[in-house]
Design an enzyme around this catalytic site. Structure first.
Site, PDB file in Angstrom:
ATOM      1  CE  LYS A 150      -3.784   1.919   2.870  1.00 52.53           C
ATOM      2  NZ  LYS A 150      -4.649   1.649   4.026  1.00 52.53           N
TER       3      LYS A 150
ATOM      4  CB  SER B  95      -8.070   0.289   6.076  1.00 55.27           C
ATOM      5  OG  SER B  95      -8.747   1.495   5.969  1.00 55.27           O
TER       6      SER B  95
ATOM      7  CB  SER C 150      -8.081   3.428   3.386  1.00 57.44           C
ATOM      8  OG  SER C 150      -7.161   2.770   4.233  1.00 57.44           O
TER       9      SER C 150
HETATM   10  N1  GLN Z   1     -12.763   3.469   7.118  1.00 57.84           N
HETATM   11  C1  GLN Z   1     -12.038   3.818   8.307  1.00 57.84           C
HETATM   12  C2  GLN Z   1     -11.665   5.266   8.300  1.00 57.84           C
HETATM   13  O1  GLN Z   1     -11.957   5.920   7.349  1.00 57.84           O
HETATM   14  C3  GLN Z   1     -10.873   2.911   8.462  1.00 57.84           C
HETATM   15  C4  GLN Z   1      -9.641   3.409   7.851  1.00 57.84           C
HETATM   16  C5  GLN Z   1      -8.455   2.537   8.092  1.00 57.84           C
HETATM   17  O2  GLN Z   1      -8.559   1.470   8.676  1.00 57.84           O
HETATM   18  N2  GLN Z   1      -7.304   3.032   7.689  1.00 57.84           N
HETATM   19  O3  GLN Z   1     -11.099   5.767   9.229  1.00 57.84           O
END
Ligand code: GLN
Length: 477
Positions: A77, A176, A152
């Protein structure tokens, strides 16, 4: 035609000279090019991946012992540092920024002879649940291009879903890794907080962030975890003992019967899709028939997990992201400015996207005097309450089973206008990050709408061995 089944099979095929690392990398480079429309990758390191593959082929032929991840094609990532390569957190503010060192997890992968093929697209600074917040544009779900891949770490999930690499890395602050895995029908593991070093991971919310792994095969995911979970002095929040050492070779008793908790308030939650609920209950029934025991517990606190998560993570993010001022590194404005403050403001206004700005503002608000006690401190108390609850549950239970997401992958644009609805997509995943326990999303089912989904298993902190054992049982791998 190359077909990837598992690392074990791949190593066998290499040793019998059925294939080579060069052939394998060439294969992946072709598939990546064919699937460019998915927008899963930010950058592809074609030349150096081929070069590395050639060196590995030579090494193997000379009879030297091979690394645990010899020739394994990995994507990372765009929040994980790989020396000499761009790392931008999918943000304009880090456009063209190059990592000056390897993240510890990257170093461990390289030490075991993995080949890093490229960096994957994601939501800016890992903030999002749909991959719609990236400077590089949306990632498309390979199963249905009109749907989001989740976020994400959407690019990393799609890289596995569309067979663009063997293993990929994401980061999981609130789901994420697990939520995009669920949306794409692949495995997504978030280890315990402190299992994998965060050194070299661009921070979002440091007390939540954890590097996670995507794969198609639980044994491969386990092997990658084993390789990366070394005690590391560069991360002071790491476990001082390695609980995942030689995890892939540990004997797991397939006959063991587990006591598994399910939460009434989760399984009866009004947001939970009926078909997801039904399929999970069917699995519970089959496991019960096999002799596993399920106990139903209350989880009234479920209503508080998302607000608690967003108060605490935005507070941490507002502090972590203050370093991007356009001076030490990051985007610099071309506009004329009359003083330093204006310079900071212009750099940050131009460099950050809307979601990131919103979270920095919210984080500063919850930390400001007058609101600190009402929001930040309260949220910390709720977090502690959840940790205590978790400790109690694991005194008698081996694991918790629940859905990963309330629904399957939604349409691109569907939730973008309603941030509350978007944030509620994390309702079943943030619990593991708030409490630091490991959790894995397992692909199990197909919805009548055609999209994949699965379930989530959680175990006590540092009980990855149990987590993997139950996953193997569920996946029959
Ligand atoms: N969807 C969550 C957020 O927007 C999780 C993001 C993540 O785990 N990096 O914070």
């Amino acid at each position: 035609m190359f077909f990837f089944q598992s690392i074990k099979q791949y190593h066998q095929d290499l040793s019998t000279q059925k294939i080579s690392c060069v052939d394998t990398v060439s294969h992946y480079l072709n598939i990546i090019a064919e699937n460019k429309n998915l927008n899963a990758f930010v950058e592809i390191f074609a030349e150096e991946a081929i070069l590395k593959a050639r060196q590995l082929d030579e090494k193997r032929k000379s009879g030297l012992p091979i690394g645990k991840l010899h020739g394994v094609v990995v994507a990372i990532k765009d929040v994980i540092c790989y020396k000499g390569h761009k790392v931008t957190a999918a943000s304009k503010i880090l456009e063209n920024f190059k990592a000056s060192y390897n993240a510890s997890c990257v170093q461990y992968l390289l030490d075991e002879e993995a080949i890093i093929i490229g960096t994957t697209n994601c939501d800016e600074f890992a903030m999002g649940s749909s991959n719609e917040n990236s400077f590089y544009g949306n990632v498309l779900n390979a199963k249905d291009n009109s749907k989001v891949p989740g976020g994400s770490s959407g690019g990393s999930a799609v890289a596995i879903q569309a067979d663009l690499c063997m293993i990929s890395l994401g980061s999981d602050t609130g789901g994420s890794v697990r939520q995009p895995a669920d949306f794409c029908g692949v495995i997504g593991l978030k280890p315990s907080y402190g299992s994998i070093s965060r050194h070299g991971l661009i921070a979002y919310a440091s007390s939540f962030d954890q590097i996670g792994i995507f794969g198609k095969n639980i044994n491969d995911v386990t092997l990658a975890l084993e390789v990366m979970s070394k005690v590391d002095d560069f991360d002071s929040t790491m476990n001082q003992q390695n609980f995942c050492d030689e995890l892939s070779t540990k004997i797991i008793d397939p006959e063991k019967k587990y006591k598994i908790a399910i939460f009434k308030d989760v399984m009866q939650h009004p947001f939970l899709d009926k078909e997801i609920k039904e399929k999970i209950f069917n699995t519970i029934a089959s496991l019960t028939e096999l002799g596993h025991e399920f106990i139903e517990l209350d989880f009234k606190e479920i209503e508080y997990v998302v607000p608690t998560y967003y108060v605490l993570t935005t507070a941490e993010a507002s502090s972590n992201l203050s370093r991007y001022d356009g001076i030490k590194f990051g985007h610099t404005t071309k506009e004329p400015v009359s003083n330093l403050n204006e310079y900071y403001i212009k750099n940050r206004t131009e460099g950050f996207g809307m979601e990131v700005k919103k979270r920095i503002l919210l984080g500063n608000f919850v930390l400001s005097s007058g609101y600190y006690d009402a929001y930040f401190q309260k949220a910390q108390q709720v977090r502690q309450m959840l940790v205590n609850k978790t400790t109690e549950i694991f005194k008698t239970c081996d694991a918790i089973l629940m859905p990963t997401s309330p629904g399957t992958a939604f349409a691109i644009g569907e939730k973008k206008k309603d941030p509350i609805e978007m944030y509620l997509a994390d309702i079943f995943t943030v619990f593991a990050n708030l409490t630091g326990i490991p959790a894995v999303a397992l692909p199990m089912y197909q919805h009548s709408n055609g999209m994949p989904f699965g379930l989530q298993i959680l175990t006590n902190r540092n009980e990855e061995k149990k987590l993997i054992s139950i996953s193997k049982l569920l996946l029959n791998q």
